[in-house]
Motif scaffolding. Structure first.
Motif, PDB file in Angstrom:
ATOM      1  N   ASN A 116       0.799  -1.218   0.000  1.00 58.67           N
ATOM      2  CA  ASN A 116       0.000   0.000   0.000  1.00 58.67           C
ATOM      3  C   ASN A 116       0.837   1.275   0.000  1.00 58.67           C
ATOM      4  O   ASN A 116       0.518   2.228  -0.712  1.00 58.67           O
ATOM      5  N   PHE A 117       1.895   1.259   0.784  1.00 55.84           N
ATOM      6  CA  PHE A 117       2.749   2.446   0.871  1.00 55.84           C
ATOM      7  C   PHE A 117       3.467   2.701  -0.455  1.00 55.84           C
ATOM      8  O   PHE A 117       3.583   3.843  -0.904  1.00 55.84           O
ATOM      9  N   SER A 118       3.906   1.641  -1.112  1.00 55.13           N
ATOM     10  CA  SER A 118       4.570   1.794  -2.402  1.00 55.13           C
ATOM     11  C   SER A 118       3.592   2.302  -3.459  1.00 55.13           C
ATOM     12  O   SER A 118       3.926   3.184  -4.256  1.00 55.13           O
ATOM     13  N   ARG A 119       2.397   1.716  -3.442  1.00 50.08           N
ATOM     14  CA  ARG A 119       1.400   2.169  -4.420  1.00 50.08           C
ATOM     15  C   ARG A 119       1.067   3.630  -4.203  1.00 50.08           C
ATOM     16  O   ARG A 119       0.942   4.395  -5.162  1.00 50.08           O
ATOM     17  N   TRP A 120       0.963   4.018  -2.943  1.00 46.79           N
ATOM     18  CA  TRP A 120       0.665   5.416  -2.642  1.00 46.79           C
ATOM     19  C   TRP A 120       1.753   6.327  -3.214  1.00 46.79           C
ATOM     20  O   TRP A 120       1.453   7.364  -3.823  1.00 46.79           O
ATOM     21  N   HIS A 121       3.013   5.965  -3.056  1.00 44.24           N
ATOM     22  CA  HIS A 121       4.089   6.808  -3.572  1.00 44.24           C
ATOM     23  C   HIS A 121       4.092   6.888  -5.084  1.00 44.24           C
ATOM     24  O   HIS A 121       4.517   7.896  -5.650  1.00 44.24           O
ATOM     25  N   ALA A 122       3.658   5.837  -5.753  1.00 41.88           N
ATOM     26  CA  ALA A 122       3.548   5.934  -7.201  1.00 41.88           C
ATOM     27  C   ALA A 122       2.380   6.845  -7.594  1.00 41.88           C
ATOM     28  O   ALA A 122       2.520   7.718  -8.456  1.00 41.88           O
ATOM     29  N   GLU A 123       1.265   6.632  -6.946  1.00 44.49           N
ATOM     30  CA  GLU A 123       0.081   7.432  -7.284  1.00 44.49           C
ATOM     31  C   GLU A 123       0.252   8.908  -6.922  1.00 44.49           C
ATOM     32  O   GLU A 123      -0.322   9.780  -7.562  1.00 44.49           O
ATOM     33  N   CYS A 186       9.802   1.848  -0.478  1.00 43.16           N
ATOM     34  CA  CYS A 186       8.516   2.512  -0.714  1.00 43.16           C
ATOM     35  C   CYS A 186       8.689   3.982  -1.089  1.00 43.16           C
ATOM     36  O   CYS A 186       8.124   4.448  -2.075  1.00 43.16           O
ATOM     37  N   ILE A 187       9.462   4.674  -0.302  1.00 42.10           N
ATOM     38  CA  ILE A 187       9.578   6.125  -0.454  1.00 42.10           C
ATOM     39  C   ILE A 187      10.277   6.497  -1.756  1.00 42.10           C
ATOM     40  O   ILE A 187       9.916   7.460  -2.426  1.00 42.10           O
ATOM     41  N   ASP A 188      11.277   5.720  -2.107  1.00 42.58           N
ATOM     42  CA  ASP A 188      12.054   6.044  -3.312  1.00 42.58           C
ATOM     43  C   ASP A 188      11.271   5.802  -4.606  1.00 42.58           C
ATOM     44  O   ASP A 188      11.681   6.236  -5.677  1.00 42.58           O
ATOM     45  N   VAL A 189      10.147   5.137  -4.508  1.00 44.95           N
ATOM     46  CA  VAL A 189       9.269   5.011  -5.684  1.00 44.95           C
ATOM     47  C   VAL A 189       8.925   6.406  -6.210  1.00 44.95           C
ATOM     48  O   VAL A 189       8.836   6.628  -7.423  1.00 44.95           O
TER      49      VAL A 189
END
Lengths: 223, 223
Positions: A116-123, A186-189
């Motif tokens: 979820n956190f990774s998807r959020w950073h992409a979105e 996650c953040i670096d996405v």
DNA sequence: GCCATGACTAAGCGCTTGCTTAGTCTTTGA
DNA sequence: TCAAAGACTAAGCAAGCGCTTAGTCATGGC
């Protein structure tokens, strides 16, 4: 909270501005549509140009106001940045807490957090970049408030890892560093993601969910 | 190379400025001590304040020159930023190429890359932040030059992974994404590292070396 | 209806900023 | 030795910038 916006000298706008709490999160639904519009405009401009290269004239015109209109709702340009950072971090903190609470096990919790956190950073890669790159432009007090939320996020992830270690689900030498590494995935996405690339945010989330379990040394992650 | 600094209109300083190639890397040892001093001063100021909030007066005074002195050596403030970015990326590319070449196997190569690249980001976290956070302030042509180096770095790591897969040393579903994730572990060190924390840059490098092998699904990494 | 408050504007303030210009001084090469 | 080139300066330009001030207009409460 560390910061109280009523520090601002009373003006004719004091009543309206005080409907925000220090988190710049609406306490009720009476946040004005204009203030929201300004925050969105500012986020847009900051993402395009960076904080310092963004003028208040630019923010105002994106929001359909005159330059002085910004100051009816926010005390300063920095306060706008702070609002955006706090909203972003609060959303992330809440997402991580919810994902962990909804999971049946540490393995599921970690996978859900990473996904979820990774998807959020992409979105939200634009907000993600603002939050990282412009952090230093906040006042010291505001930085401290933002760091508070970051620490909550870190602590939540760490507690999932410790729970997993306790159950024998994870094999981790260095919990603080592994926590940082998981967060880095996650953040670096936000740095590398750009619209139009082949992978969708959801796919990025899922892949990072699996990779996160590898980092945690989850038993079945190696296969 | 995509950019040639001789584009600048000839002035009395054209001869001196042209001793740089487009990479802003000294071709010989005849780079002036003053230009180096300016680059270091700019890196310092950019790391402290960000690119746009840094004034040329600040850079000049840190380097011990008058404000106009910057323009004897660099065409613009942006050119200073470009020089710093190119030097940083070239150093990183070289480090990664050397680490891979010196290794006996893909496993050793990956561990060495992760270890050295992570340590570099801790040791040079300020330059690392400049390179990431201020990238958008470069001209389009300069951004393209920097992206070229980034792609070389990515390609080098990817080829190590493919080699490892071919030998059965790594188990990876998605090579491009895993490459990005490995790079994230290293690059994001610049965001979270700060002097005075318990872990040394060398320790950070070693831990990330091990974590990188987990991400690659190296056979013995799970134990 | 009237007055106070809030949302907003146009105009402007005081200062700053990247860069240029015209000059001085030093070094280099013929 | 002398002229050209290079390193550098002081001064200044033109434009911009965050923010303030004094005003208008609309709304809400008494």
């Amino acid at each position: 909270m560390l910061v109280n916006m009523t520090d601002r000298a009373p003006t004719r706008t004091a009543g309206r501005v005080r409907t925000y709490d220090a988190l710049a999160i609406p306490l009720t639904d009476d946040v004005t549509e204009t203030a929201l519009r300004l925050m969105e405009a500012a986020a847009d401009a900051f993402a395009d140009k960076g904080f310092h290269a963004t003028t208040t004239r630019d923010v105002a015109s994106r929001a359909g106001l005159s330059p002085a209109g910004v100051y009816v709702h926010f005390a300063s340009k920095e306060e706008l940045l702070f609002s955006i950072c706090m909203r972003g971090h609060t959303a992330a903190r809440d997402m991580i807490v919810d994902a962990a609470a909804a999971a049946d096990s540490p393995v599921d919790a970690l996978a859900a957090i990473m996904t979820n956190f990774s998807r959020w950073h992409a979105e939200h890669y634009r907000v993600g970049r603002i939050v990282q790159y412009e952090f230093a432009h906040l006042t010291p007090a505001h930085r401290e408030a933002v760091m508070g939320l970051r620490k909550e996020i870190d602590a939540q992830v760490r507690s999932v890892l410790l729970d997993g270690i306790g159950r024998g689900d994870f094999v981790i030498d260095d919990v603080p560093h592994t926590t940082l590494a998981l967060m880095s995935l996650c953040i670096d996405v936000a740095r590398w993601y750009q619209p139009g690339i082949k992978r969708t945010p959801a796919e990025i989330g899922e892949t990072n969910g699996r990779l996160g379990l590898r980092l945690a040394g989850a038993r079945w992650a190696a296969t």
